[in-house]
Design a protein around this motif. Structure first.
Motif, mmCIF file in Angstrom:
data_model
loop_
_atom_site.group_PDB
_atom_site.id
_atom_site.type_symbol
_atom_site.label_atom_id
_atom_site.label_comp_id
_atom_site.label_asym_id
_atom_site.label_seq_id
_atom_site.Cartn_x
_atom_site.Cartn_y
_atom_site.Cartn_z
ATOM 1 N N GLU A 153 47.985 30.372 29.904
ATOM 2 C CA GLU A 153 48.520 30.419 28.290
ATOM 3 C C GLU A 153 47.345 30.638 27.399
ATOM 4 O O GLU A 153 47.430 31.324 26.466
ATOM 5 C CB GLU A 153 49.224 29.238 27.921
ATOM 6 C CG GLU A 153 50.903 29.493 28.712
ATOM 7 C CD GLU A 153 51.640 28.285 28.675
ATOM 8 O OE1 GLU A 153 51.143 26.950 28.299
ATOM 9 O OE2 GLU A 153 52.718 28.225 28.918
ATOM 10 N N GLU A 154 46.381 29.953 27.695
ATOM 11 C CA GLU A 154 45.175 29.969 26.930
ATOM 12 C C GLU A 154 44.355 31.125 26.835
ATOM 13 O O GLU A 154 43.838 31.761 25.986
ATOM 14 C CB GLU A 154 44.094 28.801 27.303
ATOM 15 C CG GLU A 154 42.848 28.525 26.416
ATOM 16 C CD GLU A 154 43.338 28.039 24.951
ATOM 17 O OE1 GLU A 154 42.695 28.655 24.030
ATOM 18 O OE2 GLU A 154 44.348 27.459 24.890
ATOM 19 N N GLU A 155 44.464 31.964 28.017
ATOM 20 C CA GLU A 155 43.936 33.125 28.357
ATOM 21 C C GLU A 155 44.489 34.314 27.464
ATOM 22 O O GLU A 155 44.047 35.240 27.082
ATOM 23 C CB GLU A 155 43.811 33.490 29.736
ATOM 24 C CG GLU A 155 42.745 34.646 30.112
ATOM 25 C CD GLU A 155 42.535 34.920 31.660
ATOM 26 O OE1 GLU A 155 41.784 35.941 31.967
ATOM 27 O OE2 GLU A 155 43.331 34.253 32.464
ATOM 28 N N GLU A 156 46.026 34.096 27.572
ATOM 29 C CA GLU A 156 46.885 34.793 26.996
ATOM 30 C C GLU A 156 46.503 35.214 25.574
ATOM 31 O O GLU A 156 46.865 36.096 24.707
ATOM 32 C CB GLU A 156 48.192 34.698 27.090
ATOM 33 C CG GLU A 156 48.904 35.472 27.861
ATOM 34 C CD GLU A 156 50.237 35.193 28.130
ATOM 35 O OE1 GLU A 156 51.279 35.871 28.737
ATOM 36 O OE2 GLU A 156 50.949 33.910 27.796
ATOM 37 N N LYS A 157 45.592 33.955 24.849
ATOM 38 C CA LYS A 157 45.629 34.150 23.540
ATOM 39 C C LYS A 157 44.701 35.152 22.967
ATOM 40 O O LYS A 157 44.376 35.748 21.988
ATOM 41 C CB LYS A 157 45.228 32.879 22.907
ATOM 42 C CG LYS A 157 46.380 31.908 22.990
ATOM 43 C CD LYS A 157 45.754 30.320 22.467
ATOM 44 C CE LYS A 157 46.651 29.367 22.605
ATOM 45 N NZ LYS A 157 46.270 27.756 22.322
ATOM 46 N N GLU A 211 45.346 40.645 26.955
ATOM 47 C CA GLU A 211 46.717 40.871 27.259
ATOM 48 C C GLU A 211 46.852 40.920 29.124
ATOM 49 O O GLU A 211 45.984 41.172 29.714
ATOM 50 C CB GLU A 211 46.941 42.547 27.311
ATOM 51 C CG GLU A 211 48.256 43.284 27.799
ATOM 52 C CD GLU A 211 48.332 44.613 27.700
ATOM 53 O OE1 GLU A 211 49.160 45.230 28.475
ATOM 54 O OE2 GLU A 211 47.924 44.971 27.123
ATOM 55 N N ILE A 212 47.670 40.178 29.419
ATOM 56 C CA ILE A 212 47.730 39.675 30.989
ATOM 57 C C ILE A 212 49.150 40.282 31.684
ATOM 58 O O ILE A 212 50.279 40.048 30.893
ATOM 59 C CB ILE A 212 47.726 38.242 31.189
ATOM 60 C CG1 ILE A 212 46.619 37.593 30.610
ATOM 61 C CG2 ILE A 212 48.008 37.943 32.565
ATOM 62 C CD1 ILE A 212 46.358 36.135 30.761
ATOM 63 N N SER A 237 41.062 43.218 28.383
ATOM 64 C CA SER A 237 40.302 42.533 27.086
ATOM 65 C C SER A 237 40.237 43.498 25.929
ATOM 66 O O SER A 237 40.852 44.480 26.137
ATOM 67 C CB SER A 237 38.944 42.302 27.465
ATOM 68 O OG SER A 237 38.187 43.426 27.659
ATOM 69 N N LYS A 238 40.035 42.945 24.799
ATOM 70 C CA LYS A 238 40.000 43.827 23.543
ATOM 71 C C LYS A 238 39.185 44.720 23.625
ATOM 72 O O LYS A 238 39.619 45.830 23.031
ATOM 73 C CB LYS A 238 39.829 42.855 22.489
ATOM 74 C CG LYS A 238 40.815 41.677 22.128
ATOM 75 C CD LYS A 238 40.467 40.922 20.961
ATOM 76 C CE LYS A 238 41.238 40.011 20.691
ATOM 77 N NZ LYS A 238 41.055 39.038 19.603
ATOM 78 N N GLU A 254 40.394 43.727 34.647
ATOM 79 C CA GLU A 254 40.023 43.000 35.855
ATOM 80 C C GLU A 254 41.096 42.213 36.601
ATOM 81 O O GLU A 254 42.291 42.078 35.777
ATOM 82 C CB GLU A 254 39.093 41.554 35.183
ATOM 83 C CG GLU A 254 38.713 40.499 36.229
ATOM 84 C CD GLU A 254 38.090 39.658 35.546
ATOM 85 O OE1 GLU A 254 38.247 38.272 35.810
ATOM 86 O OE2 GLU A 254 37.066 39.731 34.401
ATOM 87 N N VAL A 255 41.008 42.351 37.613
ATOM 88 C CA VAL A 255 42.323 41.991 38.655
ATOM 89 C C VAL A 255 41.642 40.864 39.262
ATOM 90 O O VAL A 255 40.720 40.746 40.150
ATOM 91 C CB VAL A 255 42.613 43.293 39.390
ATOM 92 C CG1 VAL A 255 43.812 42.906 40.594
ATOM 93 C CG2 VAL A 255 43.145 44.418 38.788
ATOM 94 N N GLU A 256 42.724 39.779 39.703
ATOM 95 C CA GLU A 256 42.320 38.527 40.207
ATOM 96 C C GLU A 256 43.810 38.463 41.236
ATOM 97 O O GLU A 256 44.708 38.595 40.804
ATOM 98 C CB GLU A 256 42.166 37.129 39.454
ATOM 99 C CG GLU A 256 40.888 37.178 38.802
ATOM 100 C CD GLU A 256 41.011 35.778 37.875
ATOM 101 O OE1 GLU A 256 41.193 34.867 38.663
ATOM 102 O OE2 GLU A 256 40.331 36.020 36.627
ATOM 103 N N ARG A 257 43.387 37.930 42.311
ATOM 104 C CA ARG A 257 44.629 37.897 43.507
ATOM 105 C C ARG A 257 44.556 36.448 43.930
ATOM 106 O O ARG A 257 43.554 35.935 44.430
ATOM 107 C CB ARG A 257 44.298 38.711 44.468
ATOM 108 C CG ARG A 257 44.415 40.528 44.089
ATOM 109 C CD ARG A 257 44.552 41.441 45.154
ATOM 110 N NE ARG A 257 44.607 42.794 44.603
ATOM 111 C CZ ARG A 257 43.457 43.456 44.202
ATOM 112 N NH1 ARG A 257 42.356 43.146 44.221
ATOM 113 N NH2 ARG A 257 43.774 44.774 43.661
#
Length: 187
Positions: free
Chosen positions: A68-72, A75-76, A108-109, A114-117
């Motif tokens: 939720e912090e990263e979503e600020k 875009e996820i 990112s803006k 970036e992809v994490e699995r």
């Protein structure tokens, strides 16, 4: 107090601590298993957070707060991929083995993607997990090849050794050492 009494009490204290740790570990396993990931919607933050919590041995709430912090600032997008990686032959029949891949794509803006699995192996519809040295990811022709060498561990009443089962203790079975792999394509 005599030395023998002190040593006896110390041994009793250590045994009590070990017993309490074992009980606590078993309770956590019962409350927090890979099979439960199926209760969360595919392609969701909740499912990815649960997968990361299993991977990092943290709480789902902690992982969700991070997202939720990263979503600020980014875009996820989340994606669930489940790939059949084979079958296990046992005295109780054939079991399907699955790689569960939870992907998080962040943009990112400045449009960097970036992809994490978060990857887990399990036996379909069973209390189980993959015990291996980690997953190897190789970029290949517009996709990713995922592989790992290890064993499936699962809990099943009536299971016996033989076929793909190497050892059994009570209802806990370990398969023979094997390599599982799959190819996923960029979506």
């Amino acid at each position: 107090m005599k030395n023998k009494t002190k040593i006896g009490l110390l041994i009793l204290l250590v045994l009590l601590i070990l017993l309490m740790h074992r009980i606590g570990t078993n309770r956590k396993k019962a409350d927090f298993t890979l099979e439960q990931i199926q209760h969360y919607p595919e392609n969701s933050m909740e499912r990815y957070a649960y997968s990361k919590a299993l991977e990092n041995l943290t709480s789902m709430e902690e992982e969700k707060e991070k997202l939720e912090e990263e979503e600020k600032t980014k875009e996820i997008q989340f994606q669930t991929i489940q790939e059949n990686v084979g079958t296990l032959e046992t005295n109780l029949g054939t079991f399907e083995t699955i790689l569960n891949i939870e992907e998080k794509r962040t943009i990112s803006k400045d449009s960097q993607e970036e992809v994490e699995r978060s990857i887990h192996g399990w036996i379909k519809d069973e209390d189980s997990h993959w015990q291996g040295g980690g997953f190897t990811l190789n970029e290949e022709g517009g996709g990713v090849r995922i592989s790992s060498t290890g064993q499936f561990v699962f809990y099943k009443d009536g299971i016996q050794g033989g076929k793909d089962i190497e050892t059994v203790k009570g209802n806990k079975a370990l398969t023979k050492v094997m390599t599982i792999q799959c190819q996923i394509h960029d979506r």
